[in-house]
Design an enzyme around this catalytic site. Structure first.
Site, PDB file in Angstrom:
ATOM      1  N   TYR A 115     -12.936   4.275  -5.395  1.00  0.00           N
ATOM      2  CA  TYR A 115     -11.971   5.191  -4.778  1.00  0.00           C
ATOM      3  C   TYR A 115     -11.233   6.004  -5.838  1.00  0.00           C
ATOM      4  O   TYR A 115     -10.865   5.480  -6.885  1.00  0.00           O
ATOM      5  CB  TYR A 115     -10.943   4.403  -3.962  1.00  0.00           C
ATOM      6  CG  TYR A 115      -9.975   5.312  -3.254  1.00  0.00           C
ATOM      7  CD1 TYR A 115     -10.329   5.896  -2.046  1.00  0.00           C
ATOM      8  CD2 TYR A 115      -8.752   5.640  -3.817  1.00  0.00           C
ATOM      9  CE1 TYR A 115      -9.468   6.762  -1.409  1.00  0.00           C
ATOM     10  CE2 TYR A 115      -7.885   6.517  -3.180  1.00  0.00           C
ATOM     11  CZ  TYR A 115      -8.246   7.081  -1.977  1.00  0.00           C
ATOM     12  OH  TYR A 115      -7.396   7.954  -1.349  1.00  0.00           O
ATOM     13  N   TRP A 117      -9.524  10.304  -6.787  1.00  0.00           N
ATOM     14  CA  TRP A 117      -9.551  11.751  -6.571  1.00  0.00           C
ATOM     15  C   TRP A 117     -10.391  12.491  -7.598  1.00  0.00           C
ATOM     16  O   TRP A 117     -10.719  13.646  -7.389  1.00  0.00           O
ATOM     17  CB  TRP A 117      -8.129  12.283  -6.575  1.00  0.00           C
ATOM     18  CG  TRP A 117      -7.538  12.331  -5.212  1.00  0.00           C
ATOM     19  CD1 TRP A 117      -7.393  11.286  -4.325  1.00  0.00           C
ATOM     20  CD2 TRP A 117      -7.032  13.488  -4.536  1.00  0.00           C
ATOM     21  NE1 TRP A 117      -6.817  11.728  -3.170  1.00  0.00           N
ATOM     22  CE2 TRP A 117      -6.568  13.075  -3.266  1.00  0.00           C
ATOM     23  CE3 TRP A 117      -6.897  14.832  -4.892  1.00  0.00           C
ATOM     24  CZ2 TRP A 117      -6.005  13.964  -2.352  1.00  0.00           C
ATOM     25  CZ3 TRP A 117      -6.333  15.705  -3.980  1.00  0.00           C
ATOM     26  CH2 TRP A 117      -5.898  15.271  -2.724  1.00  0.00           C
TER      27      TRP A 117
HETATM   28  N1  LIG Z   1       2.794   2.455  -4.364  1.00  0.00           N
HETATM   29  C1  LIG Z   1       2.016   3.444  -3.927  1.00  0.00           C
HETATM   30  N2  LIG Z   1       0.738   3.507  -4.352  1.00  0.00           N
HETATM   31  C2  LIG Z   1      -0.061   4.516  -3.919  1.00  0.00           C
HETATM   32  C3  LIG Z   1       0.427   5.518  -3.039  1.00  0.00           C
HETATM   33  C4  LIG Z   1       1.770   5.412  -2.609  1.00  0.00           C
HETATM   34  O1  LIG Z   1       2.253   6.230  -1.804  1.00  0.00           O
HETATM   35  N3  LIG Z   1       2.541   4.386  -3.090  1.00  0.00           N
HETATM   36  N4  LIG Z   1      -0.403   6.540  -2.652  1.00  0.00           N
HETATM   37  C5  LIG Z   1      -1.822   6.276  -2.637  1.00  0.00           C
HETATM   38  C6  LIG Z   1      -2.642   7.464  -2.420  1.00  0.00           C
HETATM   39  S1  LIG Z   1      -2.262   8.412  -1.039  1.00  0.00           S
HETATM   40  C7  LIG Z   1      -3.700   7.779  -3.208  1.00  0.00           C
HETATM   41  S2  LIG Z   1      -4.741   9.060  -2.734  1.00  0.00           S
HETATM   42  C8  LIG Z   1      -4.022   7.019  -4.417  1.00  0.00           C
HETATM   43  C9  LIG Z   1      -4.540   7.880  -5.575  1.00  0.00           C
HETATM   44  O2  LIG Z   1      -5.181   7.102  -6.514  1.00  0.00           O
HETATM   45  P1  LIG Z   1      -6.332   7.696  -7.478  1.00  0.00           P
HETATM   46  O3  LIG Z   1      -7.085   8.776  -6.780  1.00  0.00           O
HETATM   47  O4  LIG Z   1      -7.102   6.563  -8.015  1.00  0.00           O
HETATM   48  O5  LIG Z   1      -5.446   8.352  -8.623  1.00  0.00           O
HETATM   49  P2  LIG Z   1      -5.853   9.431  -9.724  1.00  0.00           P
HETATM   50  O6  LIG Z   1      -4.801   9.377 -10.774  1.00  0.00           O
HETATM   51  O7  LIG Z   1      -6.072  10.762  -9.080  1.00  0.00           O
HETATM   52  O8  LIG Z   1      -7.200   8.862 -10.318  1.00  0.00           O
HETATM   53  C10 LIG Z   1      -8.259   9.688 -10.684  1.00  0.00           C
HETATM   54  C11 LIG Z   1      -8.801   9.232 -12.040  1.00  0.00           C
HETATM   55  O9  LIG Z   1     -10.004   9.945 -12.283  1.00  0.00           O
HETATM   56  C12 LIG Z   1     -10.009  10.381 -13.639  1.00  0.00           C
HETATM   57  N5  LIG Z   1     -10.888  11.560 -13.721  1.00  0.00           N
HETATM   58  C13 LIG Z   1     -10.561  12.865 -13.588  1.00  0.00           C
HETATM   59  N6  LIG Z   1     -11.665  13.625 -13.687  1.00  0.00           N
HETATM   60  C14 LIG Z   1     -12.707  12.785 -13.875  1.00  0.00           C
HETATM   61  C15 LIG Z   1     -14.122  12.972 -14.035  1.00  0.00           C
HETATM   62  O10 LIG Z   1     -14.644  14.078 -14.002  1.00  0.00           O
HETATM   63  N7  LIG Z   1     -14.879  11.849 -14.181  1.00  0.00           N
HETATM   64  C16 LIG Z   1     -14.340  10.596 -14.199  1.00  0.00           C
HETATM   65  N8  LIG Z   1     -15.177   9.558 -14.359  1.00  0.00           N
HETATM   66  N9  LIG Z   1     -13.010  10.411 -14.078  1.00  0.00           N
HETATM   67  C17 LIG Z   1     -12.221  11.474 -13.893  1.00  0.00           C
HETATM   68  C18 LIG Z   1      -8.569  10.654 -13.960  1.00  0.00           C
HETATM   69  O11 LIG Z   1      -8.360  10.583 -15.376  1.00  0.00           O
HETATM   70  C19 LIG Z   1      -7.850   9.528 -13.182  1.00  0.00           C
HETATM   71  O12 LIG Z   1      -7.672   8.384 -13.977  1.00  0.00           O
HETATM   72  O13 LIG Z   1      -2.866   6.288  -4.844  1.00  0.00           O
HETATM   73  C20 LIG Z   1      -2.344   5.454  -3.808  1.00  0.00           C
HETATM   74  N10 LIG Z   1      -1.349   4.559  -4.361  1.00  0.00           N
HETATM   75  N1  LIG Z   2       2.649  16.622  -6.425  1.00  0.00           N
HETATM   76  C1  LIG Z   2       1.846  15.779  -5.781  1.00  0.00           C
HETATM   77  N2  LIG Z   2       1.468  16.070  -4.516  1.00  0.00           N
HETATM   78  C2  LIG Z   2       0.676  15.216  -3.841  1.00  0.00           C
HETATM   79  C3  LIG Z   2       0.169  14.038  -4.425  1.00  0.00           C
HETATM   80  C4  LIG Z   2       0.605  13.738  -5.765  1.00  0.00           C
HETATM   81  O1  LIG Z   2       0.239  12.697  -6.347  1.00  0.00           O
HETATM   82  N3  LIG Z   2       1.428  14.635  -6.395  1.00  0.00           N
HETATM   83  N4  LIG Z   2      -0.693  13.223  -3.726  1.00  0.00           N
HETATM   84  C5  LIG Z   2      -1.388  13.812  -2.577  1.00  0.00           C
HETATM   85  C6  LIG Z   2      -1.989  12.789  -1.717  1.00  0.00           C
HETATM   86  S1  LIG Z   2      -3.447  12.053  -2.204  1.00  0.00           S
HETATM   87  C7  LIG Z   2      -1.475  12.455  -0.515  1.00  0.00           C
HETATM   88  S2  LIG Z   2      -2.270  11.310   0.472  1.00  0.00           S
HETATM   89  C8  LIG Z   2      -0.249  13.076  -0.007  1.00  0.00           C
HETATM   90  C9  LIG Z   2       0.676  11.980   0.498  1.00  0.00           C
HETATM   91  O2  LIG Z   2       1.568  12.460   1.414  1.00  0.00           O
HETATM   92  P1  LIG Z   2       2.768  11.513   1.816  1.00  0.00           P
HETATM   93  O3  LIG Z   2       2.319  10.122   1.897  1.00  0.00           O
HETATM   94  O4  LIG Z   2       3.402  12.069   3.025  1.00  0.00           O
HETATM   95  O5  LIG Z   2       3.703  11.741   0.520  1.00  0.00           O
HETATM   96  P2  LIG Z   2       4.831  10.845  -0.147  1.00  0.00           P
HETATM   97  O6  LIG Z   2       5.469  11.714  -1.178  1.00  0.00           O
HETATM   98  O7  LIG Z   2       4.296   9.562  -0.607  1.00  0.00           O
HETATM   99  O8  LIG Z   2       5.858  10.587   1.028  1.00  0.00           O
HETATM  100  C10 LIG Z   2       6.560  11.652   1.654  1.00  0.00           C
HETATM  101  C11 LIG Z   2       7.988  11.245   1.903  1.00  0.00           C
HETATM  102  O9  LIG Z   2       8.072  10.288   2.932  1.00  0.00           O
HETATM  103  C12 LIG Z   2       9.333   9.662   2.821  1.00  0.00           C
HETATM  104  N5  LIG Z   2       9.248   8.334   3.397  1.00  0.00           N
HETATM  105  C13 LIG Z   2       8.787   7.210   2.827  1.00  0.00           C
HETATM  106  N6  LIG Z   2       8.861   6.179   3.694  1.00  0.00           N
HETATM  107  C14 LIG Z   2       9.385   6.670   4.832  1.00  0.00           C
HETATM  108  C15 LIG Z   2       9.701   6.101   6.104  1.00  0.00           C
HETATM  109  O10 LIG Z   2       9.503   4.924   6.378  1.00  0.00           O
HETATM  110  N7  LIG Z   2      10.239   6.939   7.032  1.00  0.00           N
HETATM  111  C16 LIG Z   2      10.462   8.254   6.799  1.00  0.00           C
HETATM  112  N8  LIG Z   2      10.958   8.993   7.777  1.00  0.00           N
HETATM  113  N9  LIG Z   2      10.174   8.805   5.604  1.00  0.00           N
HETATM  114  C17 LIG Z   2       9.640   8.033   4.648  1.00  0.00           C
HETATM  115  C18 LIG Z   2       9.642   9.609   1.345  1.00  0.00           C
HETATM  116  O11 LIG Z   2      10.973  10.028   1.127  1.00  0.00           O
HETATM  117  C19 LIG Z   2       8.618  10.526   0.733  1.00  0.00           C
HETATM  118  O12 LIG Z   2       9.172  11.449  -0.182  1.00  0.00           O
HETATM  119  O13 LIG Z   2       0.428  13.797  -1.032  1.00  0.00           O
HETATM  120  C20 LIG Z   2      -0.447  14.664  -1.747  1.00  0.00           C
HETATM  121  N10 LIG Z   2       0.336  15.546  -2.578  1.00  0.00           N
HETATM  122 MO   LIG Z   3      -3.808  10.193  -0.939  1.00  0.00          MO
END
Ligand SMILES: Nc1nc2c(c(=O)[nH]1)N[C@H]1C(S)=C(S)[C@@H](COP(=O)(O)OP(=O)(O)OC[C@H]3O[C@@H](n4cnc5c(=O)[nH]c(N)nc54)[C@H](O)[C@@H]3O)O[C@H]1N2
Ligand SMILES: Nc1nc2c(c(=O)[nH]1)N[C@H]1C(S)=C(S)[C@@H](COP(=O)(O)OP(=O)(O)OC[C@H]3O[C@@H](n4cnc5c(=O)[nH]c(N)nc54)[C@H](O)[C@@H]3O)O[C@H]1N2
Ligand SMILES: [Mo]
Length: 771
Positions: A115, A117
């Site tokens: 998993y 991005w």
């Molecule tokens: N506590 C908490 N944890 C969360 C979340 C949260 O809300 N709270 N949000 C979750 C969500 S929504 C998501 S989507 C995940 C994201 O989690 P990830 O998608 O695992 O996070 P990234 O940092 O985007 O990891 C991508 C990695 O790919 C590497 N990379 C970039 N380009 C390339 C390439 O061309 N080849 C290879 N082999 N590697 C490459 C980058 O250096 C990076 O280390 O995290 C989740 N974790």
């Molecule tokens: N700059 C930046 N943008 C991103 C990403 C990133 O890593 N960096 N990640 C991308 C990815 S993969 C995803 S999936 C999306 C994630 O999209 P989301 O999951 O919606 O994004 P978050 O910033 O984790 O959360 C949004 C807000 O929800 C509020 N929140 C948390 N818990 C609760 C709750 O129980 N109730 C309510 N009402 N509010 C709550 C928090 O204040 C938080 O700032 O964002 C995307 N956009």
């Molecule tokens: Mo995500």
């Protein structure tokens, strides 16, 4: 290290955080946003320093203990030394290990979910590459399903309204909001930092301007969230702080008010929904003796009862949109707010009307609220996976720690595979997964962990075999997203760092050693694949009689605008206009307020209609604050955390944790103090920022800081950098979806008194001398 050119013209490239132009001026990389982007993301500023940063991986490395003693469980992962190895030798070694595992245990002993991005280009998309490689070269792998983004909603939505993508990605658009919406109830807000990003790239950031225009027409935005910053100034929002994890109770309180005051749309509920009468018994308390009235809701969610009543009355006037951030469902019982939001919208009778009803994840990413392209974009075919076993993606540690153990998922009883080899390319589990100390134990159980990385993330540091790969700027690709009309020629801007190779080249080399080169490459090199994948889009354009340049012309012109479908509200809009002719793909063809299917699973943690289910984890005397671990605004996840913009927003090198001045005062914490956040699972340091924009009772620490243990040999080392996943809990949302619950947990915060340990996350390991 590699040479950099002195000065070149600017050429197109693309990242998940925006389309841009880059080139060289006096030996420095210059990055400029695409001129067509009205509101480019500052995350672009992370690029210039990244190319040659010392955190990049220069050469293949093998963990010393694995090399000396061979594959097997080993607690030294993440604590051991590395030795350098040449490409031929390391690929021979890895091919031999893949062959061993396949012969001794079968492909069902390989976890290739991988998993993550990775990067925006559609050919060098590491996840697609690793899947294709494992399918074509060893017959498959145990995969993962769903995402960390939408783990709960992806499973619950088909039960009550329709497939996730069809509802979330083809629903209410920003154009509709600008033209029609009177009230936006933004649960979890719509922070612009989040819509900065879309996987595959985004050419126009339209959210800020859309909110401004909607507001100028008279729309009101209500930010229902623990953080004021979850809606931008342009929205002119009213802030309604809500106790994290309690939105379902708040929505029930609103729903109760609608019924009590006769404001619910019974005509809509009869015609377009099933199960309201049964739900009404629960809502009014005739089934369990507890009316879910505003006073009841107020005692749970912290919003005053009269505010809840006023909010319900307001929602019943004009065009109202119930918008729900992903974040709400990334928590215990995350299925409930997703379902309850749709029930609230149904009671308002607005589902399927332009700019009204239910919008899932609008503003959470730049994919949502956009129109779909009318031609396919390039994607790499992944081949056929011969292994049927899978996990819901966030059950990785459970699987590795409990081979063979049963678990529930969406009405099925399944069993965890017995994994010997884990292959990761393009993701960072030490960023995305919860309870990192538990993840370390899980990774200690396998025979072999292989990681392709651009940089020395904690995941790379825990690997047995680390293969350096190129970053996006070092290769040609095509940037495209199904919701963005601009397809982008991604030009190569630099030579590979050190000895880094493309993921594709690495897999091709392995496939050759495994006798599967032809199956994997189909006789094409990377340039050949780009032409091949582009042809699909070109042919579709030609078939529509549209401008369809050949590949070389497209690359020379740098971009191509694709046609888009009309904005018809998708399956929900069509259902609203013609409920008999275009039923929803649910068992009843209608919105299911009660689901017999879900009820039939018999899960007490996800019953047959939305309900308030108190969380197991609540603040107590030892841990009195709720942690919101949301997405970072200075980067995408953990990517380029060492870049100038990300680094510049840290304080004393640490991530910033924000909390209310009253909570800080109660703990003797001043702005800028280094604080320790802790609970029974772990602890990390951060720099405290005091702000009234965070509600009392909450501390916010974004994800993204690279895991940086002060002393890796300890069982539960202190992360000195501020990675909140040392604190979060590794449990599924429920037995239904088993989604990620990382957004919320419970912690205590104190001033950190000791000597401040240095940040080591970006220092590469020093190669050991080979025995
Ligand atoms: N506590 C908490 N944890 C969360 C979340 C949260 O809300 N709270 N949000 C979750 C969500 S929504 C998501 S989507 C995940 C994201 O989690 P990830 O998608 O695992 O996070 P990234 O940092 O985007 O990891 C991508 C990695 O790919 C590497 N990379 C970039 N380009 C390339 C390439 O061309 N080849 C290879 N082999 N590697 C490459 C980058 O250096 C990076 O280390 O995290 C989740 N974790
Ligand atoms: N700059 C930046 N943008 C991103 C990403 C990133 O890593 N960096 N990640 C991308 C990815 S993969 C995803 S999936 C999306 C994630 O999209 P989301 O999951 O919606 O994004 P978050 O910033 O984790 O959360 C949004 C807000 O929800 C509020 N929140 C948390 N818990 C609760 C709750 O129980 N109730 C309510 N009402 N509010 C709550 C928090 O204040 C938080 O700032 O964002 C995307 N956009
Ligand atoms: Mo995500």
């Amino acid at each position: 290290m590699s040479e950099t050119p002195e000065t070149t013209a600017l050429r197109n490239h693309s990242a998940h955080w925006g389309v841009f132009r880059a080139g060289w001026a006096d030996g420095r990389l210059v990055v400029q946003p695409h001129p067509g982007d009205p509101d480019p993301s500052p995350i672009l500023k992370n690029f210039p320093d990244a190319l040659h940063h010392r955190a990049r991986i220069a050469r293949p490395m093998v963990r010393r203990g694995w090399l000396e003693r061979g594959p097997g469980p080993d607690r030294r992962r993440g604590r051991d030394e590395f030795v350098e190895m040449g490409w031929d030798e390391v690929l021979d070694l890895l091919a031999g290990e893949l062959r061993r595992v396949k012969e001794a245990h079968g492909a069902e002993a390989v976890f290739g979910g991988s998993y993550g991005w990775s990067s925006a280009g559609r050919f060098h998309h590491a996840q697609s590459q690793v899947h294709r490689f494992l399918n074509t070269s060893i017959g498959g792998y145990v995969r993962s399903v769903n995402s960390y983004s939408a783990g709960a909603s992806a499973v619950i939505m088909p039960h009550f309204i329709g497939p996730f993508d069809a509802v979330a990605r083809r629903g209410v658009t920003w154009t509709q909001v600008v033209a029609h919406t009177d009230t936006v109830l933004a649960f979890g807000g719509m922070a612009l930092k989040n819509s900065a990003v879309a996987s595959g790239g985004v050419s126009k950031h339209i959210e800020r301007d859309s909110m401004r225009r909607a507001r100028e027409r008279g729309a009101r935005f209500i930010n229902i969230s623990p953080l004021r910053s979850d809606l931008p100034e342009e929205a002119g929002a009213e802030w309604l702080p809500v106790v994290p994890g309690t939105d379902t109770a708040l929505m029930l309180g609103m729903a109760h008010t609608l019924v009590r005051e006769g404001l619910h749309d019974t005509g809509f509920l009869d015609r377009f929904c099933v199960g309201f009468p049964q739900f009404e018994h629960y809502l009014m308390g005739t089934s369990d003796g507890q009316p879910k009235d505003a006073a009841w809701a107020a005692s749970i969610c912290g919003v005053p009862a009269d505010t809840i009543v006023a909010l319900a009355r307001r929602a019943a006037q004009g065009r109202t949109l119930v918008a729900m951030a992903h974040a709400l469902q990334r928590a215990e019982h995350g299925e409930q707010p997703v379902w309850m939001g749709a029930v609230l919208a149904a009671m308002l009778g607005q589902i399927g009307l332009p700019g009204g009803g239910y919008a899932y994840a609008l503003g959470a990413l730049a994919h949502y609220g956009k129109q779909q392209n009318a031609v396919p974009i390039p994607t790499l075919p992944q081949g056929v996976n011969g292994v049927k076993n899978f996990i819901p993606v966030a059950r990785i540690s459970d699987m590795l720690l409990n081979p063979g153990a049963p678990f529930d998922y969406n009405g099925k009883r399944m069993h965890y595979a017995d994994i010997k080899l884990v292959y990761w390319a393009g993701g960072n589990p030490f960023h995305h997964h919860q309870d990192l100390n538990r993840l370390r134990e899980a990774f200690a159980r396998v025979d072999t962990l292989v990681v392709h990385e651009t940089a020395w993330t904690a995941t790379a540091r825990h690997a047995d075999i680390v293969l350096p790969c190129t970053m996006t700027l070092e290769r040609e690709d095509i940037g495209a997203a199904a919701t963005d009309p601009l397809m982008v020629a991604m030009h190569r801007l630099a030579e590979p760092f050190g000895e880094a190779r493309d993921d594709y080249a690495i897999f091709a080399g392995l496939a050759r050693r495994l006798g599967a080169e032809e199956a994997f490459t189909e006789g094409r090199d990377a340039a050949g694949w780009l032409r091949h994948l582009y042809a699909r889009t070109q042919n579709a354009l030609e078939a529509k009689g549209l401008y369809a340049p050949d590949f070389d012309t497209f690359f020379r012109e740098g971009e191509l605008t694709l046609p888009q479908e009309e904005d018809d509200g998708g399956i929900v809009g069509r259902f609203r206009r013609d409920p008999d002719g275009a039923p929803l793909p649910t068992p009843s063809g209608k919105v299911e307020i009660c689901s017999e299917t879900v009820a039939g699973f018999g899960y007490d943690d996800c019953p047959g209609h939305p309900a308030w289910l108190p969380p197991e984890e609540v603040p107590d005397a030892r841990h009195s604050l709720r942690l919101v671990a949301n997405q970072p605004y200075t980067k995408l996840h953990s990517q380029l955390d060492f870049g100038a913009y990300s680094a510049g927003e840290k304080r004393r090198g640490r991530e910033v944790a924000r909390l209310h001045p009253a909570e800080a005062a109660a703990r003797g914490i001043a702005d800028g103090d280094i604080v320790r956040l802790f609970n029974d699972r772990g602890a990390c340091l951060a720099s405290a920022a005091l702000t009234e924009d965070v509600m009392p009772g909450v501390v916010q620490l974004p994800t993204g800081a690279w895991y940086d243990p002060a002393d890796a040999s300890e069982e539960r080392p202190l992360c000195v950098h501020g990675n909140p996943n040392v604190l979060t809990r590794d449990v599924g949302t429920s037995r239904l979806a088993q989604g990620c619950t990382g957004q919320l947990t419970v912690v205590e915060v104190e001033r950190f008194e000791g000597n401040l340990p240095p940040i080591q996350a970006f220092e590469p390991p020093v190669p050991a001398v080979r025995a």
